[in-house]
Design a protein around this motif. Structure first.
Motif, short mmCIF file in Angstrom:
data_model
loop_
_atom_site.label_atom_id
_atom_site.label_comp_id
_atom_site.label_asym_id
_atom_site.label_seq_id
_atom_site.Cartn_x
_atom_site.Cartn_y
_atom_site.Cartn_z
N ARG A 1 -8.99 8.37 -5.94
CA ARG A 1 -9.19 8.06 -4.53
C ARG A 1 -8.39 9.04 -3.70
NH1 ARG A 1 -6.92 2.42 -2.75
NH2 ARG A 1 -5.38 3.51 -1.48
N ARG B 1 0.82 -1.20 0.00
CA ARG B 1 0.00 0.00 0.00
C ARG B 1 0.85 1.26 0.00
NH1 ARG B 1 -3.27 -3.81 2.57
NH2 ARG B 1 -5.45 -3.73 1.87
N ASP C 1 -6.88 9.41 0.13
CA ASP C 1 -6.58 8.83 1.44
C ASP C 1 -6.12 9.94 2.37
OD1 ASP C 1 -7.07 6.37 0.26
OD2 ASP C 1 -4.94 5.99 -0.15
N ASP D 1 -9.36 -2.65 -4.24
CA ASP D 1 -8.82 -1.70 -3.28
C ASP D 1 -8.55 -2.31 -1.91
OD1 ASP D 1 -8.84 0.27 -5.11
OD2 ASP D 1 -10.35 1.53 -4.15
N THR D 2 -9.19 -3.42 -1.61
CA THR D 2 -9.04 -4.01 -0.29
C THR D 2 -7.86 -4.97 -0.21
OG1 THR D 2 -10.49 -5.87 -0.81
CG2 THR D 2 -11.53 -3.87 0.01
N GLN E 1 -8.70 5.19 4.20
CA GLN E 1 -8.59 4.89 2.77
C GLN E 1 -9.92 5.25 2.11
OE1 GLN E 1 -6.76 1.15 1.33
NE2 GLN E 1 -8.64 0.82 0.17
N ASN E 2 -9.83 6.04 1.06
CA ASN E 2 -11.01 6.50 0.32
C ASN E 2 -11.88 7.40 1.20
OD1 ASN E 2 -12.84 6.92 -1.70
ND2 ASN E 2 -13.45 4.78 -1.91
N GLY F 1 -13.19 -0.57 -1.84
CA GLY F 1 -12.94 0.84 -1.95
C GLY F 1 -13.88 1.73 -1.17
N TYR G 1 -10.07 6.13 -12.42
CA TYR G 1 -10.04 5.76 -11.01
C TYR G 1 -9.45 6.93 -10.23
CZ TYR G 1 -8.22 3.27 -6.85
OH TYR G 1 -7.91 2.87 -5.58
N GLN H 1 -2.76 0.62 -8.01
CA GLN H 1 -3.55 -0.36 -7.27
C GLN H 1 -3.96 -1.51 -8.19
OE1 GLN H 1 -4.80 -0.27 -3.83
NE2 GLN H 1 -5.25 -2.36 -4.44
#
Length: 817
Positions: free
Chosen positions: A754, A175, A756, A189-190, A777-778, A805, A752, A185
């Motif tokens: 995101r 990560r 964080d 996302d997990t 995250q997200n 996500g 995409y 990524q």
């Protein structure tokens, strides 16, 4: 039909839960801040920093190195006859340290956190200086310079503090690496799978203390390099290297990149302990002397709080999904009577399981297969070994590692009939146990020539089994004949041998020539990989780098054991992929680096990669197969190793290392990634998102007595993942998804992106210190599309299936004492 990868969402919180969590964090944060402020007028706290300084090339201790606090050179000392130093009265907070020595490059560290109850060991390796215009070069941008002297391009080092401070990094190297150029990524996302320069995560190598190890991630999947979360404990990490291509000749069996991980040694003077309580786990770490000044221990154990909460009836993983994991890491360090000899005993191990439960009987719907499924899956891994280092003289040394390691991945999937009778439709077991050893020898012939040679050997005991039944949309299954896809076991051997020479004809130019041999005894397959790299220093602030080389990788071991009848109806079983050759990639990389006097670093790299011998399936099939379009698994059908591919692009990075209470890293990568089947037609790979960009930044506000408030954010904006469009006419006629002819992976979902975030407070008191942090995250809860399904009722593609996500908070409390 699903066209992408879909797995579980490990964390799913309602809006009410989000608000509760955030309010709880800020309440604790305010109380802790008030608690710490009561100590503002107490005695000023300081700490002692210890370590050893060595020659980066010969590994020999350096005597008389000046060690000072960068902000106050009145606080200083020098190294003794064994290269050791002890710097006292270092103030609390984030501090930089300066290491200077005649004839060597001056080192100024990145900001290092000094706390009241942790005495840091700061070990430094120094390289001989290069004088240009009577100015000594500061080492390659300092903080991110690779530890490996032979790495000239596409490599950087990282520290344990970096894995902690990067927003949503949560002490996970995969990560953390999302902030680096050329890295994006994976499809979920997990999970911590990463894609490097358009390459599948299958091509990444993990190495620990000089030896290649099994996938060190919880919830690992067959044939991949990632999983749910790393088994590594951040408490044990020393400074380590990460490669995105062009690896030196000592690295083999990797197509795209590598993590070269090292463990630090425990405190040899006094015991110290750390407790971490958070959503990801309960950690306890302890370290201290075995024999004061000579040997030490360092141990960390973690138990998943998700498993604890599941056992209490809370399901944070998702509806009807529970998981559990735990891991143990340790490193024991010993110095004998001979100061030129060092031993360590190290180990990591992790257990993880995941359970998908069926819906209650009264809620199950006919045709919804997941309502009837009862699935267990998981993975276990362990590696334990001994390292030996012997300095032969001022110009040579030998290092060795011997290790016993094991990896196990399993799947047990059942489905229930209408009568509630379970039928197993997927059983998988992958066992791989290895006795391994790695040795290397370094010799400095003179100021211009240096050589290194080594070997890595694995004796492998393996057993693979897979039995499946293709699923349909029918829940009530009575006649359940399964297919045996994989069944093999035995003992095999793999070997790697490498040699390289470093030649520096001038002070400005360094050239590395290398050769790597890879051998698989199972089917007597071998590959020979030549490597060449160069580094040219134009001035005291600029340098160019070049790397050209071939990189080979064997298939996942289970791939060789796929079996099927010799012909339809035959009782003779054959293994059609048993003699498959290694995949390979030719890397061509050119880099430019500029480091300003204020340690702001700009780096640009242009690269081109040619992939060969990738397993493919008959191009006449509608589901044309190219193995590296997948992130895991292996071909379970006959393949031909005739696939090709190419990746080319540019990676850009602008970085300010953590100093003056701020850091940032801005990256942008623009690339093409294509694959080619035997018909010669180019198609974009699944991971050809066209561009990847990140902006990571952090700010720290320091208070009296070493307290600090840290804010951070990471913005990621990438091209959307790819999918194959459907043929609307044929799909409608056949009432199923039919891919559009010659349009493999030609379409993309929307881009995409995101955000964080991280907020943390660090405090110091005389008897204990620690931190409170919240990583999210997200932050905005954006649901990025990464899978597409076909709706047969409407004859159209459905883009509403989102995977992972969601808003993922990771709250953590750390106590040092």
């Amino acid at each position: 039909m699903q066209l992408g990868t879909r797995t579980n969402i490990p964390f799913s919180f309602s809006d009410q839960s989000k608000r509760f969590l955030i309010r709880t964090f800020f309440l604790v944060f305010i109380l802790s801040g008030s608690f710490s402020s009561n100590n503002l007028f107490a005695q000023k706290l300081t700490q002692t920093i210890r370590g050893i300084v060595k020659d980066k090339i010969s590994d020999e201790p350096l005597v008389g190195v000046s060690v000072t606090l960068n902000s106050d050179e009145n606080i200083g000392t020098t190294t003794d006859l064994n290269g050791k130093y002890e710097l006292e009265n270092v103030p609390m907070g984030r501090q930089q340290f300066k290491f200077s020595y005649i004839g060597f490059q001056t080192i100024i560290t990145e900001g290092i956190i000094i706390s009241a109850n942790r005495s840091e060991d700061l070990n430094i390796s120094m390289s001989e200086g290069i004088l240009l215009d009577n100015v000594q070069i500061v080492a390659d941008g300092n903080a991110s310079a690779p530890i490996n002297e032979l790495a000239t391009v596409s490599a950087r080092s990282f520290s344990v503090e970096e894995t902690e401070r990067i927003p949503a990094g949560v002490n996970d190297m995969g990560r953390m690496a999302l902030s680096y150029p050329g890295v994006q990524q994976g499809s979920n996302d997990t999970e911590n799978d990463i894609i490097i320069r358009g390459n599948s995560s299958v091509g990444i190598l993990w190495r620990l203390e000089g030896i290649d190890i099994p996938n060190p991630n919880h919830f690992a999947r067959p044939g991949t390099s990632g999983g749910g979360i790393t088994v590594f404990s951040a408490q044990l990490l020393a400074k380590s290297d990460f490669y995105t291509g062009g690896m030196p000749a000592e690295f083999g069996n990797a197509l795209s990149g590598a993590f070269d991980v090292h463990f630090r040694k425990g405190n040899k003077v006094e015991p110290q302990h750390r407790v971490r309580i958070g959503l990801l786990g309960l950690d306890f770490a302890t370290e201290g002397p075995i024999k004061k000044g000579k040997s030490s221990y360092l141990v960390n154990y973690r138990y998943s709080t998700l498993g604890l909460l599941n056992s209490l009836g809370f399901e944070l993983v998702g509806e009807r999904v529970s998981n559990n994991f735990q891991d143990l890491s340790f490193n024991l360090s010993f110095e004998g009577k001979d100061p030129t000899v060092q031993w360590t005993v190290f180990g990591i191990g992790g257990l993880s399981t995941e359970h998908y439960s069926p819906k209650p009987a009264e809620e199950r719907e006919i045709g919804r297969s997941n309502h009837w499924e009862d699935r267990y899956q998981g993975s276990n891994m362990a590696t334990g070994g001994v390292t030996y280092t012997k300095i032969l003289n001022s110009k040579s040394y030998i290092k060795g590692t011997t290790s016993l390691m094991s990896g196990y991945v399993f799947r047990d999937y059942d489905t229930l009939s209408l009568a509630n009778i379970p039928y197993t439709y997927n059983t998988q077991d992958y066992n791989d146990t290895r006795l391994s050893t790695a040795w290397s020898y370094w010799y400095e012939i003179n100021d211009q020539w240096k050589i290194k040679a080594g070997t890595i050997l694995h004796g492998i005991n393996y057993k693979f089994y897979k039995e499946t039944k293709a699923r349909s949309n029918t829940s009530n299954i009575i006649n359940f004949n399964r297919n045996l896809n994989l069944n093999g076991g035995g003992f095999g051997f793999t070997g790697q041998v490498y040699g390289l020479a470093q030649y520096a004809p001038t002070k400005k130019l360094q050239m590395n020539f290398g050769l790597h041999a890879l051998y698989l005894g199972l089917n007597n397959t071998a590959a020979l990989d030549p490597r060449l790299s160069m580094k040219y220093s134009v001035s005291n602030t600029q340098k160019f780098g070049l790397a050209i080389g071939k990189h080979s990788q064997m298939l996942p071991l289970a791939a060789y054991f796929f079996e099927e009848p010799e012909s339809e109806g035959s009782s003779v079983i054959v293994r059609p992929n048993f003699n498959a050759p290694f995949m390979s990639a030719n890397h061509y990389i050119l880099s430019y680096t500029f480091v300003s006097p204020k340690l702001i670093k700009f780096n640009a790299e242009i690269y081109y990669q040619q992939l060969n011998k990738v397993p493919i399936r008959d191009v006449q099939r509608e589901d044309a197969y190219w193995m590296l379009n997948n992130q895991n698994d292996f071909p379970e059908f006959k393949v031909e190793s005739e696939g090709k591919g190419e990746n080319y692009g540019v990676d850009l990075a602008l970085e300010k290392f953590f100093s003056n209470k701020i850091y940032f890293l801005l990256t942008g990568s623009f690339f093409e990634s294509n694959y080619i089947l035997t018909d010669g037609i180019k198609h974009p790979t699944r991971f050809s998102t066209k561009w990847v960009s990140t902006f990571t930044l952090g700010k720290e506000i320091e208070f009296k007595k070493g307290g600090a408030l840290q804010f951070g954010a990471r913005f990621m904006y990438n091209g959307g993942f790819r999918y194959t469009p459907y043929d609307p006419v044929l799909s409608d006629l056949q009432n199923r998804y039919v891919p559009l002819n010659n349009a493999n992976w030609e379409s993309q979902v929307p881009p995409y992106y995101r955000i964080d975030s991280r907020i943390a407070y660090r405090y110091n008191k005389k008897r204990f210190s620690g931190s409170i942090s919240l990583d999210i995250q997200n932050l905005t809860g954006r649901k990025n599309i990464n899978s597409v399904s076909y709706n047969s009722n409407l004859n159209e593609l459905d883009f509403t299936r989102y995977d992972g996500g969601d808003f993922i908070p990771v709250l953590s409390f750390v106590f040092d004492f």
